[in-house]
Motif scaffolding. Structure first.
Motif, PDB file in Angstrom:
ATOM      1  N   VAL A 246      66.327  10.079  57.598  1.00 50.36           N
ATOM      2  CA  VAL A 246      66.714   8.927  58.409  1.00 50.36           C
ATOM      3  C   VAL A 246      66.459   7.634  57.639  1.00 50.36           C
ATOM      4  O   VAL A 246      65.735   7.606  56.650  1.00 50.36           O
ATOM      5  N   SER A 247      67.064   6.566  58.115  1.00 53.77           N
ATOM      6  CA  SER A 247      66.892   5.232  57.523  1.00 53.77           C
ATOM      7  C   SER A 247      65.452   4.742  57.737  1.00 53.77           C
ATOM      8  O   SER A 247      64.778   5.138  58.688  1.00 53.77           O
ATOM      9  N   ILE A 296      72.800   9.226  62.279  1.00 54.55           N
ATOM     10  CA  ILE A 296      71.399   8.796  62.269  1.00 54.55           C
ATOM     11  C   ILE A 296      70.564   9.687  61.348  1.00 54.55           C
ATOM     12  O   ILE A 296      69.727   9.204  60.586  1.00 54.55           O
ATOM     13  N   GLY A 299      70.952   8.533  57.821  1.00 52.81           N
ATOM     14  CA  GLY A 299      70.667   7.132  57.518  1.00 52.81           C
ATOM     15  C   GLY A 299      71.854   6.187  57.550  1.00 52.81           C
ATOM     16  O   GLY A 299      71.757   5.052  57.089  1.00 52.81           O
ATOM     17  N   GLU A 302      70.966   3.583  62.754  1.00 56.82           N
ATOM     18  CA  GLU A 302      69.546   3.686  63.121  1.00 56.82           C
ATOM     19  C   GLU A 302      69.284   4.069  64.575  1.00 56.82           C
ATOM     20  O   GLU A 302      68.239   4.606  64.901  1.00 56.82           O
ATOM     21  N   GLY A 331      63.404  11.433  62.394  1.00 60.47           N
ATOM     22  CA  GLY A 331      63.699  10.526  63.498  1.00 60.47           C
ATOM     23  C   GLY A 331      63.055  10.952  64.807  1.00 60.47           C
ATOM     24  O   GLY A 331      62.304  11.921  64.874  1.00 60.47           O
ATOM     25  N   CYS A 360      65.790   6.126  64.250  1.00 62.27           N
ATOM     26  CA  CYS A 360      65.379   6.607  62.931  1.00 62.27           C
ATOM     27  C   CYS A 360      63.863   6.631  62.780  1.00 62.27           C
ATOM     28  O   CYS A 360      63.347   7.282  61.885  1.00 62.27           O
TER      29      CYS A 360
END
Length: 381
Positions: A246-247, A296, A299, A302, A331, A360
């Motif tokens: 995830v971001s 999500i 990434g 979010e 996440g 995220c």
């Protein structure tokens, strides 16, 4: 990966989703563009296509062959009534030939093909076998054969989702996204240009045609993505995989949020108001289907929020695979009250507090949940 639990189940699930995505692409390229009879309308106005039934039959047949039909409990979206009607004979013929054509390719994905062509009764039987109601005990496969049928029909985003639930917990999740490119940059190109050009002018396929399959096992702490294997032999099995995460963005002002493209069963106005109150400035990413979870997990975005309209109940097959993939990619997914989603109650996410929030990370998630509490009472829901 350490613990090898569910490794075999995940391996089979990944292969069968690749095979199902290959089937969907063929149907999308051929049937839907040329013949509107191949799309039936369901009672709830969502569209059902040949792909839905064909994928369900294919996945059901393969899981039953590998794990034994006595041992396999499958929960899936489509029932067999429409296809069993006398007036659907032509449609059934198309489904049967689509399934057989698909299963003939199974060895390319390391799966066994049938010894002989399946007849219509065997195909109906495979679809009918997906009649489990799930629940808190035992092992249940959960399939959404084509999630985002409207996206499918329009040549846009859709997903094939397969998960396994054991004793009420999602333990395996696989998400096939045939039109979701491996790289986010290709997505922008796809959306800007693809709709204005006819399919014919886009041959040979450009890079956005590369779809992907994401997958994970519960507790592995890892989620993976593979480029889609197509039946044309361009990519061979076994496939390369890359880890997705995830971001790391935790500032709402920098975050991108996904929301359903369909207005029918979600409340866009509350989501928009909430986005504004939290300080989200980026354009929302509106995509059909569980591709939102995929976005999500790797990434590209979010936040995903979905607040159902009154009376709409979320079905487990619309969420199981995507939720696990986001969680193992780092996440967080809960209901709007901050509680984990409960997959142990049968076909629906019972006891869901208002909606679903996927983020995220914990920091961003806490801000969103806080904003929901602050703004819910003042909204007109």
């Amino acid at each position: 990966m350490g613990d090898e639990k569910y490794y075999n189940e995940l391996d089979v699930a990944v292969r069968v989703v690749h095979l199902a995505c290959s089937l969907c692409r063929k149907v999308q390229d051929g049937l839907v563009s040329t013949n509107t009879d191949q799309v039936k309308s369901k009672d709830d106005d969502s569209l059902v296509t040949v792909a839905d039934w064909s994928v369900q039959a294919t996945v059901s047949w393969i899981l039953s062959e590998i794990f034994g039909s006595q041992n396999v409990s499958i929960i899936a979206e489509e029932d067999v009534r429409t296809l069993s009607n006398a007036e659907s004979a032509g449609l059934l013929d198309v489904v049967v030939s689509t399934v057989n054509e698909c299963l003939a390719e199974a060895p390319k994905f390391g799966l066994k093909k049938p010894d002989r062509t399946l007849g219509s009764s065997q195909v109906l039987e495979a679809i009918k076998r997906c009649n489990s109601n799930g629940g808190p005990v035992g092992r249940h496969w959960v399939l959404d054969p084509v999630d985002g049928t409207l996206g499918f029909v329009r040549g846009d985003q859709y997903a094939v989702a397969l998960a396994m639930i054991e004793d009420g917990q999602v333990v395996v999740g696989v998400l096939g996204c045939p039109n979701y490119p491996m790289r986010k940059e290709w997505l922008n190109y796809h959306h800007q240009h693809y709709r204005t050009m006819s399919k014919e002018s886009l041959s040979p396929p450009l890079s956005w045609e590369e779809g992907c399959v994401m997958y994970t096992r519960k507790g592995s702490g890892e989620a993976w993505m593979q480029p889609l294997i197509t039946g044309d032999g361009k990519l061979e099995w076994p496939n390369v995989a890359e880890r997705i995460q995830v971001s790391s963005i935790d500032d709402p002002a920098l975050a991108t949020f996904c929301e359903p493209a369909e207005r029918a069963n979600s409340n866009h106005s509350f989501t928009a108001g909430l986005a504004h109150s939290v300080g989200l400035r980026n354009q929302p990413l509106r995509v059909y289907s569980m591709v939102k979870y995929a976005a999500i997990a790797r990434g590209d975005a979010e936040i995903f929020m979905k607040f159902a309209r009154a009376g709409y109940k979320e079905k487990i097959w619309d969420h199981a695979a995507g939720v696990l993939i986001i969680q193992e990619a780092g996440g967080v997914v809960t209901d709007a009250g901050g509680r984990p989603l409960d997959f142990s109650k049968g076909l629906y996410l019972e006891g869901l507090d208002r909606g679903i929030v996927a983020c995220c990370g914990h920091s961003l998630h806490d801000k969103i949940i806080g904003a929901i509490f602050a703004s819910w009472d003042s909204s007109n829901l």
